[in-house]
Design an enzyme around this catalytic site. Structure first.
Site, mmCIF file in Angstrom:
data_model
loop_
_atom_site.group_PDB
_atom_site.id
_atom_site.type_symbol
_atom_site.label_atom_id
_atom_site.label_comp_id
_atom_site.label_asym_id
_atom_site.label_seq_id
_atom_site.Cartn_x
_atom_site.Cartn_y
_atom_site.Cartn_z
ATOM 1 N N CYS A 121 -0.517 4.098 2.076
ATOM 2 C CA CYS A 121 -0.364 3.976 3.536
ATOM 3 C C CYS A 121 1.072 4.263 3.952
ATOM 4 C CB CYS A 121 -0.687 2.565 4.014
ATOM 5 S SG CYS A 121 -2.127 1.838 3.276
ATOM 6 N N ASP A 122 2.033 3.791 3.175
ATOM 7 C CA ASP A 122 3.407 3.739 3.669
ATOM 8 C C ASP A 122 4.409 4.611 2.911
ATOM 9 O OD1 ASP A 122 2.622 1.859 5.613
ATOM 10 O OD2 ASP A 122 2.694 0.263 4.127
ATOM 11 N N CYS A 135 0.834 -1.206 0.000
ATOM 12 C CA CYS A 135 0.000 0.000 0.000
ATOM 13 C C CYS A 135 0.865 1.251 0.000
ATOM 14 C CB CYS A 135 -0.935 -0.011 1.204
ATOM 15 S SG CYS A 135 -1.936 1.469 1.300
#
Ligand code: NDP
Length: 314
Positions: free
Chosen positions: A142-143, A139
């Site tokens: 997300c990261d 992701c």
């Protein structure tokens, strides 16, 4: 018999992506008193995406997570009973259908809508699994933030990989994109955007052999599939964006599926081979997989469930 560990409901909806919430909105408005279990990732895959530009009605685009909050609010406002919990087992052999939630509570439902979506796929390299969470991620949204100004690798040649590479290109210094064939599966427009982005380098016919690093990602060993030549790219993160697998494991052997595990629906409906069990969204769609098509199929599932339940009552 009803006790703390079992509960009877008319309509159970499993999953909280666009399909599940849309089914809940329609079913609640039809007074079916739907109970919806959200699963492990409330809001589904859209909660790990960035801007959604192609969902009609949001003229200026919308962030995926924000859109799913809107879906949830609307379902609740219509009266759907939205709960946190994961369906961990299913018995679809007779009515009421029995779905186990979080391995303890059993929901006995007259009708079920399966809208459990799909999950990210991994390459299944030992090093990828070992460093998951330590620089390995599925992701980018997300990261990506954690690798600001650094070099990263992304694997995949579909729309998701392009979208995530573009996202990363705004945060990271260089994005090395590994594509296993000599062409991408992604749509032309996404490929053009990648081509026009100077800090994305595309490696054709290339696979990741190993993610390097003991405690965290320090590099990626790659191999050219044509020449067999191996080399190392020193990077801090390894993103995987190679598609998805339908979340249908708990229904295996009980309902008709294709060889990849996508639940089969009867053409032009959300009906499965089991009367009273309906499927909507990515768990039954490997072709379109869009938020808007998932929502559409969620609507179909609720309408089919409504007809099924009222025919039973009559
Ligand atoms: P896709 O299945 O479309 O693409 C997967 C990509 O990963 C392909 O390039 C595939 O290569 C590659 N791949 C698969 N397995 C491996 C492996 N083991 N090693 C290396 N590479 C691998 O998945 P996406 O998630 O990209 O897209 C899913 C759907 O969602 C599509 O319909 C897409 O159009 C849609 N989508 C649309 C977006 C938008 O409109 N903005 C954004 C994101 C997704 P190969 O081609 O060789 O099989």
């Amino acid at each position: 018999m009803e006790n703390n560990h079992s509960e009877k409901v008319q309509l159970l909806i499993i999953g909280s992506g666009p399909a599940g919430y849309t089914a809940a909105i329609y079913a609640a408005r039809a007074n079916l008193k739907p109970v919806l279990y959200q699963g492990i990732q409330p809001g589904g895959q859209l909660t790990i995406t960035t801007e959604v530009e192609n969902y009609p009605g949001y003229a200026d685009g919308v962030q995926g997570p924000e859109m799913m909050v809107d879906f949830e609010k609307q379902a609740k406002r219509m009266g759907a009973d939205v709960r946190f919990g994961m369906a961990t087992a299913a018995d679809l052999s007779s009515v009421p259908f029995k779905i186990t939630i979080d391995e303890e509570k059993i929901i006995e439902a007259e009708a079920v809508i399966i809208s459990t979506g799909a999950s990210a796929r991994w390459l299944n390299l030992e090093s990828e699994q070992r460093l998951n969470g330590y620089g390995v991620s599925a992701c980018a949204v997300c990261d990506g933030f954690f690798f600001k100004g650094q070099e990263v690798v992304i694997v995949g040649g579909g729309d998701t990989a392009c979208e995530e590479a573009l996202y990363l290109s705004k945060i990271c210094s260089t994005v090395h994109m590994l594509v296993r064939r000599d062409e991408m599966r992604a749509s032309k427009i996404m490929q053009q955007r990648v081509d026009k982005t100077p800090n994305i380098i595309v490696y054709w016919n290339t696979e990741a052999v190993e993610v390097l690093g003991k405690q965290k990602v320090e590099g990626v060993k790659i191999k050219n599939r044509k020449s067999g030549e191996e080399s190392v790219i020193p990077v801090k993160a390894f993103f995987v964006a190679i598609g998805h697998t339908p979340n249908s494991d708990i229904f295996k052997g009980q309902i008709n599926m294709d060889e990849q595990g996508y639940i089969k629906t009867i053409n032009g409906s959300a009906k499965t081979n089991i009367e009273g069990v309906f499927a909507a969204g990515d768990v039954q769609d490997k072709t379109y997989r869009q938020a808007v098509t998932a929502a559409g199929s969620g609507c179909m599932a609720a309408l089919d469930a409504e007809r099924y339940l009222s025919a039973k009552e009559a």
